[in-house]
Design a protein around this motif. Sequence first.
Motif, PDB file in Angstrom:
ATOM      1  N   ARG A 222       0.825  -1.213   0.000  1.00 24.65           N
ATOM      2  CA  ARG A 222       0.000   0.000   0.000  1.00 24.65           C
ATOM      3  C   ARG A 222       0.858   1.261   0.000  1.00 24.65           C
ATOM      4  O   ARG A 222       0.515   2.257  -0.650  1.00 24.65           O
ATOM      5  CB  ARG A 222      -0.941  -0.007   1.213  1.00 24.65           C
ATOM      6  CG  ARG A 222      -2.071  -1.013   1.115  1.00 24.65           C
ATOM      7  CD  ARG A 222      -3.168  -0.715   2.124  1.00 24.65           C
ATOM      8  NE  ARG A 222      -2.670  -0.761   3.488  1.00 24.65           N
ATOM      9  CZ  ARG A 222      -2.660  -1.860   4.237  1.00 24.65           C
ATOM     10  NH1 ARG A 222      -3.115  -3.005   3.733  1.00 24.65           N
ATOM     11  NH2 ARG A 222      -2.211  -1.836   5.476  1.00 24.65           N
ATOM     12  N   ASP A 223       1.972   1.217   0.711  1.00 26.04           N
ATOM     13  CA  ASP A 223       2.870   2.368   0.753  1.00 26.04           C
ATOM     14  C   ASP A 223       3.455   2.639  -0.628  1.00 26.04           C
ATOM     15  O   ASP A 223       3.551   3.794  -1.056  1.00 26.04           O
ATOM     16  CB  ASP A 223       3.984   2.121   1.769  1.00 26.04           C
ATOM     17  CG  ASP A 223       4.881   3.341   1.934  1.00 26.04           C
ATOM     18  OD1 ASP A 223       4.363   4.419   2.289  1.00 26.04           O
ATOM     19  OD2 ASP A 223       6.091   3.221   1.692  1.00 26.04           O
ATOM     20  N   ARG A 224       3.824   1.583  -1.335  1.00 25.74           N
ATOM     21  CA  ARG A 224       4.377   1.765  -2.685  1.00 25.74           C
ATOM     22  C   ARG A 224       3.316   2.318  -3.633  1.00 25.74           C
ATOM     23  O   ARG A 224       3.599   3.196  -4.448  1.00 25.74           O
ATOM     24  CB  ARG A 224       4.929   0.441  -3.215  1.00 25.74           C
ATOM     25  CG  ARG A 224       6.184  -0.050  -2.493  1.00 25.74           C
ATOM     26  CD  ARG A 224       6.769  -1.289  -3.152  1.00 25.74           C
ATOM     27  NE  ARG A 224       7.265  -0.994  -4.500  1.00 25.74           N
ATOM     28  CZ  ARG A 224       8.477  -0.489  -4.765  1.00 25.74           C
ATOM     29  NH1 ARG A 224       9.300  -0.192  -3.770  1.00 25.74           N
ATOM     30  NH2 ARG A 224       8.860  -0.273  -6.009  1.00 25.74           N
ATOM     31  N   ILE A 225       2.099   1.815  -3.523  1.00 24.66           N
ATOM     32  CA  ILE A 225       1.007   2.343  -4.341  1.00 24.66           C
ATOM     33  C   ILE A 225       0.806   3.832  -4.052  1.00 24.66           C
ATOM     34  O   ILE A 225       0.651   4.654  -4.966  1.00 24.66           O
ATOM     35  CB  ILE A 225      -0.300   1.569  -4.073  1.00 24.66           C
ATOM     36  CG1 ILE A 225      -0.208   0.142  -4.637  1.00 24.66           C
ATOM     37  CG2 ILE A 225      -1.503   2.301  -4.674  1.00 24.66           C
ATOM     38  CD1 ILE A 225      -0.276   0.035  -6.136  1.00 24.66           C
ATOM     39  N   GLY A 226       0.821   4.185  -2.786  1.00 20.70           N
ATOM     40  CA  GLY A 226       0.626   5.570  -2.399  1.00 20.70           C
ATOM     41  C   GLY A 226       1.707   6.494  -2.923  1.00 20.70           C
ATOM     42  O   GLY A 226       1.449   7.680  -3.195  1.00 20.70           O
ATOM     43  N   GLN A 227       2.922   5.980  -3.076  1.00 16.63           N
ATOM     44  CA  GLN A 227       4.029   6.771  -3.596  1.00 16.63           C
ATOM     45  C   GLN A 227       4.127   6.724  -5.115  1.00 16.63           C
ATOM     46  O   GLN A 227       5.013   7.358  -5.692  1.00 16.63           O
ATOM     47  CB  GLN A 227       5.352   6.293  -3.001  1.00 16.63           C
ATOM     48  CG  GLN A 227       5.476   6.447  -1.507  1.00 16.63           C
ATOM     49  CD  GLN A 227       6.830   5.969  -1.011  1.00 16.63           C
ATOM     50  OE1 GLN A 227       7.884   6.466  -1.417  1.00 16.63           O
ATOM     51  NE2 GLN A 227       6.809   4.981  -0.127  1.00 16.63           N
TER      52      GLN A 227
END
Length: 258
Positions: A222-227
């Motif tokens: 999710r963090d990678r998607i958000g970035q």
Amino acid sequence: MGYNDLFRDLDHSASVQAAGIRRGYGGPPARTVNARSGLTRLRCASLLKPLYAWMSAAHMPDAEQWRRHAEPAVVYSSNADTLNLWLSVGPRVILDDLRERTGVAWTPPNGDPSRFGSVEVAAEEVATAYAVLAQAAAAGDPVAGTVLGWMGDVVDAQTFGARDALRSPKAAVKCGWYGSPEETCLRTHAVAVLPCGGTRVTVVVAMTALPYVDAHAREVYRDRIGQGLPVEEEHEKVSGALLRDLMATTLEELGHKS
């Protein structure tokens, strides 16, 4: 390897589908195959972007504007450009036109129609729609031909090895991959149109929704998607081998010959 071998050891929460179509004037008798384990319909996860691009062209009088958004939507799976087409033309218009052209009926997602990747589909429907696109391109539809050409330009990093699995380096390919925060699975899908000549066409589709329950891995994802960072590597780890096996098995069942 057959479908039973691929489905035998799946987790009970997994959903997997495969479908293929081989047909065309002057070729062997039409053949269709499909197999499914789990849910009857899955979120499309961007698998339909080339079809959206095809249908939106007629509703955008500025051809350059259409191309500016349609090409990256297909070649690079750009969500921002797909969203531009989806909202400029309208989800209902695009999906209604697809139904008229292909006979396949899809509906906008409940709650938030702007989420183009949440349309739910079955693999055999996807194969049918892409077979119509491919045969339209073969018959001279310039927009269909352009879109199919863009699918041929999709880089290998976004194909999960589909061309190698099908032994078809010139196959037109589009994949979709995503895992929503509310889901405990990763969805990884692929469609390939193989070159056959004339109006003959072979289409192979594989769709997977496989368990992804590790809390830390999901948080990192999710963090990678958000970035805005790529997550294809995670989808490859979870689903890549099965996706390729499904496509290769489907092609074998179709009896496709290069």
